[in-house]
Enzyme design. Structure first.
Site, PDB file in Angstrom:
ATOM      1  N   ARG A 259      -6.573  -2.305 -21.581  1.00 15.19           N
ATOM      2  CA  ARG A 259      -6.655  -1.182 -22.534  1.00 15.19           C
ATOM      3  C   ARG A 259      -6.818  -1.709 -23.971  1.00 15.19           C
ATOM      4  O   ARG A 259      -7.582  -1.160 -24.755  1.00 15.19           O
ATOM      5  CB  ARG A 259      -5.396  -0.325 -22.428  1.00 15.19           C
ATOM      6  CG  ARG A 259      -5.380   0.866 -23.345  1.00 15.19           C
ATOM      7  CD  ARG A 259      -4.136   1.689 -23.097  1.00 15.19           C
ATOM      8  NE  ARG A 259      -4.302   2.578 -21.974  1.00 15.19           N
ATOM      9  CZ  ARG A 259      -5.086   3.650 -21.983  1.00 15.19           C
ATOM     10  NH1 ARG A 259      -5.791   3.951 -23.067  1.00 15.19           N
ATOM     11  NH2 ARG A 259      -5.178   4.440 -20.945  1.00 15.19           N
TER      12      ARG A 259
ATOM     13  N   ASP B 102       0.794  -1.242   0.000  1.00 14.16           N
ATOM     14  CA  ASP B 102       0.000   0.000   0.000  1.00 14.16           C
ATOM     15  C   ASP B 102       0.821   1.286   0.000  1.00 14.16           C
ATOM     16  O   ASP B 102       0.291   2.351  -0.312  1.00 14.16           O
ATOM     17  CB  ASP B 102      -0.929   0.033   1.219  1.00 14.16           C
ATOM     18  CG  ASP B 102      -2.049  -0.988   1.113  1.00 14.16           C
ATOM     19  OD1 ASP B 102      -2.206  -1.580   0.032  1.00 14.16           O
ATOM     20  OD2 ASP B 102      -2.749  -1.201   2.113  1.00 14.16           O
TER      21      ASP B 102
END
Ligand code: F6P
Length: 324
Positions: free
Chosen positions: A155, A128
């Site tokens: 994508r 994180d």
């Protein structure tokens, strides 16, 4: 100091093994005995420990996960659990600890240090990157690259089908992974827990894109975003855009936690592991080793736990500008 223990705790992160290796090899080099404690604080409570040597950490610098295993111990949160852990450490003659983990790990270490006085030095291991006291945490770089690889693939298909993809990346309380993925993956927008992005802004961004003939869009949503998960955000958006909008959701989840660590993470983990060990030897206690501006620094657990590590809002602004 003659004998120490090392453990990993909380969510695993790529590079934890490289960090364990640095602690163990550093200890061997300095003539200190080192015990591996399995499954974090649970191993301390259950006496699940073993003596490590140089060979115990052979061939692990490139491996994801943690050879010491990890856990989020509920029992250690109780005074009885911590007492058992202390008694086991006393019996083994362990005089100091290296804790590799995140916020929860250091909260436990601070409590334990205050109660029983066993010195602990931490090494920040979490994908994180949400720990005050270090520019980067072990595992963050690898997690970003793993997510980016998936985003690049999405994508391709998003573009073929003229679709809008909401991609959820990890980060319960933190948008670091989301922001880095947003910039490097060329996303239209990034939604993070630290800064509210209202649904109206997402709709506006999509509409502006269509008006500029954009046929596909990628929105990165951090797991802990206030508007909800990527699936929830997508549902809200569907109600506000044309029925023709073709929307899909992908949650990358725990794929981000595994895999072989990047060179960056291996080097960072090695520096932090050795830095934590040498700090402990020099008398540091209840602190986390970190790297800030390429310098090794030690920050009290109290600060790493309490102080926020704010996201750079200029980077969020950049995502918007670069998606024009
Ligand atoms: O703290 C690391 C992290 O991967 C967070 O990004 C995520 O919210 C959490 O751990 C998931 O935890 P678990 O593996 O227990 O589901």
């Amino acid at each position: 100091m003659k004998r120490i223990g090392v453990f990993t705790s909380g969510g695993d992160a790529p590079g934890m093994n490289a960090c364990i290796r640095a602690v163990v090899r550093g200890a061997v080099y300095h003539g200190i005995e080192v015990y591996g404690i399995r499954r974090g604080y649970n191993g301390m409570i259950n006496g699940d420990v073993y003596k490590m040597d140089s060979h115990s950490v052979s061939n692990i610098v490139q491996r994801g996960g943690t050879i010491l295993k990890s856990a989020r111990s509920k029992e250690f949160l109780t005074p009885e659990g911590r007492k058992k852990a202390y008694e086991n450490l006393q019996e083994l003659g362990i005089e100091g600890l290296i804790a590799i983990g995140g916020n929860g790990t250091f909260t436990g270490a601070m409590l334990f240090g205050n109660e029983y006085g066993i010195p602990t030095v931490g090494a920040p291991g979490t994908i994180d990157n949400d720990l005050y006291g270090t520019d980067y945490t072990i595992g963050f770089d690898t997690a970003v690259n793993t997510a980016l690889d998936a985003i690049d693939r999405i994508r391709d298909t998003a573009s073929s089908h003229d679709r809008i993809f909401f991609i959820e990346v990890m980060g319960r309380d933190s948008g670091y992974i989301a922001v880095q993925c947003g910039i490097s993956g060329g996303a239209e927008l990034v939604m993070v827990p630290e800064v509210l992005t209202p649904i109206s802004e997402v709709v506006e961004t999509l509409k502006q894109g269509w008006s500029r003939s954009k046929s596909s869009s990628i929105i990165i949503v951090a797991e802990g975003d206030e508007e909800g998960s990527a699936a929830e955000v997508a549902e809200k958006i569907k109600k506000q855009v044309s029925e023709d909008a073709d929307i899909r959701v992908t949650t990358l989840g725990h794929t981000q936690r595994g895999g072989s660590p990047s060179a960056y993470d291996r080097i960072l983990a090695s520096r932090l592991g050795l830095g934590a060990l040498e700090g402990l030897m020099a008398g540091q206690k209840n602190v986390m080793a970190g790297i800030i501006n390429n310098e090794l620094v030690y920050t009290p657990f109290e600060d790493t736990i309490r102080l926020p590590k704010p996201i750079n809002e200029d980077l969020l602004r950049m995502v918007k500008i670069l998606s024009v």
